[in-house]
Design an enzyme around this catalytic site. Structure first.
Site, PDB file in Angstrom:
ATOM      1  N   HIS A 380       8.527  -2.870  -6.406  1.00 54.53           N
ATOM      2  CA  HIS A 380       7.890  -1.619  -6.829  1.00 54.53           C
ATOM      3  C   HIS A 380       8.346  -0.418  -5.994  1.00 54.53           C
ATOM      4  O   HIS A 380       8.003   0.717  -6.316  1.00 54.53           O
ATOM      5  CB  HIS A 380       6.361  -1.758  -6.874  1.00 54.53           C
ATOM      6  CG  HIS A 380       5.667  -1.560  -5.573  1.00 54.53           C
ATOM      7  ND1 HIS A 380       5.206  -2.592  -4.798  1.00 54.53           N
ATOM      8  CD2 HIS A 380       5.333  -0.428  -4.913  1.00 54.53           C
ATOM      9  CE1 HIS A 380       4.628  -2.103  -3.716  1.00 54.53           C
ATOM     10  NE2 HIS A 380       4.683  -0.795  -3.761  1.00 54.53           N
ATOM     11  N   ASP A 434       7.023  -9.281  -6.914  1.00 49.43           N
ATOM     12  CA  ASP A 434       7.286  -7.946  -6.361  1.00 49.43           C
ATOM     13  C   ASP A 434       8.264  -8.061  -5.189  1.00 49.43           C
ATOM     14  O   ASP A 434       7.889  -7.936  -4.019  1.00 49.43           O
ATOM     15  CB  ASP A 434       5.947  -7.325  -5.921  1.00 49.43           C
ATOM     16  CG  ASP A 434       6.079  -5.857  -5.565  1.00 49.43           C
ATOM     17  OD1 ASP A 434       7.135  -5.266  -5.863  1.00 49.43           O
ATOM     18  OD2 ASP A 434       5.110  -5.310  -5.000  1.00 49.43           O
ATOM     19  N   GLY A 528       2.753   3.496   1.478  1.00 47.14           N
ATOM     20  CA  GLY A 528       3.888   3.816   2.346  1.00 47.14           C
ATOM     21  C   GLY A 528       4.341   2.619   3.165  1.00 47.14           C
ATOM     22  O   GLY A 528       5.434   2.605   3.707  1.00 47.14           O
ATOM     23  N   SER A 530       4.451  -0.387   1.807  1.00 47.62           N
ATOM     24  CA  SER A 530       5.008  -1.331   0.841  1.00 47.62           C
ATOM     25  C   SER A 530       6.441  -1.688   1.168  1.00 47.62           C
ATOM     26  O   SER A 530       7.197  -0.854   1.673  1.00 47.62           O
ATOM     27  CB  SER A 530       5.007  -0.707  -0.548  1.00 47.62           C
ATOM     28  OG  SER A 530       3.750  -0.885  -1.111  1.00 47.62           O
ATOM     29  N   GLY A 531       6.793  -2.923   0.863  1.00 46.02           N
ATOM     30  CA  GLY A 531       8.160  -3.371   1.094  1.00 46.02           C
ATOM     31  C   GLY A 531       8.376  -3.835   2.522  1.00 46.02           C
ATOM     32  O   GLY A 531       9.353  -4.500   2.831  1.00 46.02           O
TER      33      GLY A 531
HETATM   34  N1  ARG Z   1       1.413  -0.360  -2.912  1.00 47.24           N
HETATM   35  C1  ARG Z   1       1.337   0.311  -1.677  1.00 47.24           C
HETATM   36  C2  ARG Z   1       2.618   1.100  -1.422  1.00 47.24           C
HETATM   37  O1  ARG Z   1       3.249   1.468  -2.350  1.00 47.24           O
HETATM   38  C3  ARG Z   1       1.006  -0.613  -0.546  1.00 47.24           C
HETATM   39  C4  ARG Z   1      -0.325  -1.163  -0.776  1.00 47.24           C
HETATM   40  C5  ARG Z   1      -0.814  -2.071   0.220  1.00 47.24           C
HETATM   41  N2  ARG Z   1      -2.196  -1.935   0.070  1.00 47.24           N
HETATM   42  C6  ARG Z   1      -3.082  -2.597   0.747  1.00 47.24           C
HETATM   43  N3  ARG Z   1      -4.329  -2.334   0.581  1.00 47.24           N
HETATM   44  N4  ARG Z   1      -2.704  -3.498   1.580  1.00 47.24           N
HETATM   45  O2  ARG Z   1       2.940   1.473  -0.324  1.00 47.24           O
END
Ligand code: ARG
Length: 582
Positions: A380, A434, A528, A530-531
């Site tokens: 994503h 993902d 932020g 993510s990944g």
């Molecule tokens: N999807 C989020 C991103 O784009 C990260 C989400 C992680 N969320 C969490 N509650 N652990 O950075």
């Protein structure tokens, strides 16, 4: 999700660029300390002063381009340090200044001069600019004497930079006027190195022995051990700073028929906070200890240390210094591992990579180095509602500690992407699969203490609930901003069933995902991050890639821990793709 981040990234970016847009050109022969404009192509020569640097009190709640006053309650524009105006109520911005002999430091920008008349001395620079490799004095005096040779380090003496033996560091005897030999940055937190009854100096950098109170010598360096010297048995010294308890009971006087005696009630002192638990004891008997110190001259009730078993199996591993998953820095120094997220030690997570969109200054996602040519990230971060990033739109930053490029990271390497492989089963509605791999245009060079690759798990490997796991990233913090330096947080793995309970994710978490965090909330990754990697330590002392930050409801909410792509379920896919695109 990545697309929800765009506005945040844009705002951060805009605020980062504003000072650069407003400022005047810099004078010949001096380093520009006013702006935080992006530096040209990552070259050190053209670098700009970072807004927060090693050695500077970390800017806590202060914004970009701001400096935190010693009190911690105020922020001032970063360039107002040592400009001869007391901007901080505690004058800490003018306290620690070094005088260049001739010439001056960079002129104040015109906008600022309108605010008030120019200072009388324009040749002062903050002490922590000395010997940082950047020439600030026109006469270069701030960078003289800096290379002291083996076994010595440079710091500020009474009349400029001096060389001091390394063995004089952290012995509670002050040798440097800038506190460098006894600073928290160098020696660890007050809680970890002071002892019960010690006097914590008002500057909060170190403590001295109780007997040195009022002995006529300025042992703290700021005179705080020589105040309140009026000799009265019962008078409380107020040099004990952090948690001084002004409401301690006053002595009472008892009069008996024959004599008058003064008895002091059993004083109740104030404890400092517990240190983090130590690592499990070296001999693998599964014991850990934590300590605390009494912050007041009155005695504290209760033990100064506590020992307990470390669980089953005891996490009692020695970390190797080479090979995958080795951290190569002493990341356990001080009390950095605080639940809830705290700044990481520089180089503590050397496999952490920033993903940036071309021409932006702050990362929008994380990634992890799994090979010198490859990083893994979340799918994503590459595709989503209405966006698809292609290799030429992506930049990867390796060896970063700071958020932006215009700050000093000695091991930093920038790479472009040459191929991006998104898992063909990625479903943006269920967020299943993902995961994506990005191949870099050139291999990165491993750098001890800065860049290393993570170890990969076995295919199908399950990590125990007792594993010690961490995640790190530059994503949003509780204050809803991206922090200047990488944040880390310790996250327990949450059992699959617990995470899928009706009051939690109610079966949305597939067996190719895993949850980490606390059901009570409070520790998590966020937008932020993510990944980025969720890594756990194994018995060989190495860190393994267990998860990739993927999704979650809110951030840190109770019942909704973070959800991570379960990497061990993708090992065959990873190997096959790396082979195919070799
Ligand atoms: N999807 C989020 C991103 O784009 C990260 C989400 C992680 N969320 C969490 N509650 N652990 O950075």
């Amino acid at each position: 999700m990545a697309n929800c981040l765009d506005s945040v990234v844009f705002l951060v970016l805009l605020s980062a660029l504003m000072p650069a847009i407003l400022s005047s050109p810099r004078p010949f022969n001096s380093v520009d300390r006013t702006e935080d404009a992006p530096r040209v192509n990552g070259s050190m020569e053209s670098s700009h002063r970072p807004s927060s640097r090693p050695g500077v009190k970390s800017a806590g709640g202060c914004g970009y381009n701001e400096w935190a006053c010693a009190s911690g309650d105020e922020c001032i524009p970063w360039r107002w340090q040592c400009d001869t105006f007391n901007d901080c109520a505690d004058a800490s911005d003018e306290n620690m200044c070094f005088e260049c002999d001739t010439g001056s430091r960079k002129k104040r920008q015109s906008k600022n001069s309108q605010r008030r008349p120019p200072g009388t001395k324009k040749n002062l620079v903050p002490w922590n600019w000395i010997c940082d490799g950047i020439r600030d004095c026109v006469d270069g005096r701030d960078e003289l004497n800096c290379d002291c040779g083996q076994g010595l380090f440079s710091c500020l003496g009474a009349n400029g930079v001096i060389c001091v033996a390394n063995s004089w560091k952290c012995d509670h005897i002050l040798d440097c006027k800038d506190y460098k030999d006894e600073s928290i940055a160098e020696c660890g937190s007050i809680e970890s190195r002071c002892w019960e009854g010690a006097l914590v100096c008002a500057h909060g950098q170190f403590c001295v022995w109780q007997e040195w109170h009022c002995d006529g010598s300025n042992d703290c360096g700021d005179g705080s051990d020589e105040i309140n010297c009026a000799k009265s048995e019962n008078q409380n010294s107020n040099i004990v700073m952090a948690a001084w308890n002004p409401t301690s009971p006053a002595p009472t006087t008892t009069t008996t028929a024959a004599t008058t005696t003064t008895t002091t009630p059993v004083p109740v002192g104030v404890w400092g906070s517990w240190t983090d638990w130590s690592a499990c004891s070296e001999f693998c008997d599964g014991e850990k200890t934590r300590t605390r110190i009494c912050l007041t001259v009155q005695l504290c009730e209760g033990p100064t240390s506590e020992t307990t078993n470390c669980g089953d199996p005891p996490p009692c591993y020695t970390e190797p210094m080479t090979g995958c998953g080795a951290r190569q820095v002493n990341a356990y120094v001080g009390s950095h591992r605080i639940i809830g997220g705290s700044p990481a030690v520089t180089g503590a997570w050397p496999w952490l990579v920033q993903l940036k969109k071309e021409n932006t200054n702050t990362p929008y996602c994380g990634a992890v180095l799994i090979d010198n040519l490859w990083v893994a990230t979340a799918a994503h971060c590459i595709v989503g509602m209405g966006f698809h990033l292609y290799p030429d739109m992506l930049k990867l930053m390796v060896g970063k500690h700071y958020l932006t490029e215009n700050s000093y990271d000695p091991h930093e390497q920038a790479r472009k992407a040459s191929s991006i492989i998104i898992h063909s089963g990625y479903n943006q509605y269920t967020v299943n699969n993902d995961i994506a791999l990005v191949k870099m245009d050139q291999p990165v060079e491993y750098a001890e203490g800065g860049i290393n690759l993570i170890c990969l798990p076995e295919s199908g490997e399950e990590f125990s609930e007792h594993s010690i796991c961490y995640t790190a990233g530059w994503g949003l913090t509780e204050e809803k901003v991206q922090s200047h330096v990488v944040q880390e947080v310790k996250l327990p793995l949450v059992p699959h069933d617990t995470c899928n309970q009706p009051q939690s994710y109610n079966s949305y978490v597939t067996d190719k995902m895993l949850c980490a965090g606390k059901m009570a909330g409070g520790v998590d990754t966020c937008q932020g991050d993510s990944g980025g990697p969720l890594v756990c330590e194994k018995a060989d002392g190495r860190w393994y890639l267990v998860g990739i930050t993927s999704w979650g409801r809110g951030c840190g909410e109770a019942n909704y821990p973070g959800v991570y792509t379960k990497v061990s379920m993708y090992m065959d896919w990873i190997r096959q793709k790396m082979d195919q695109y070799k």
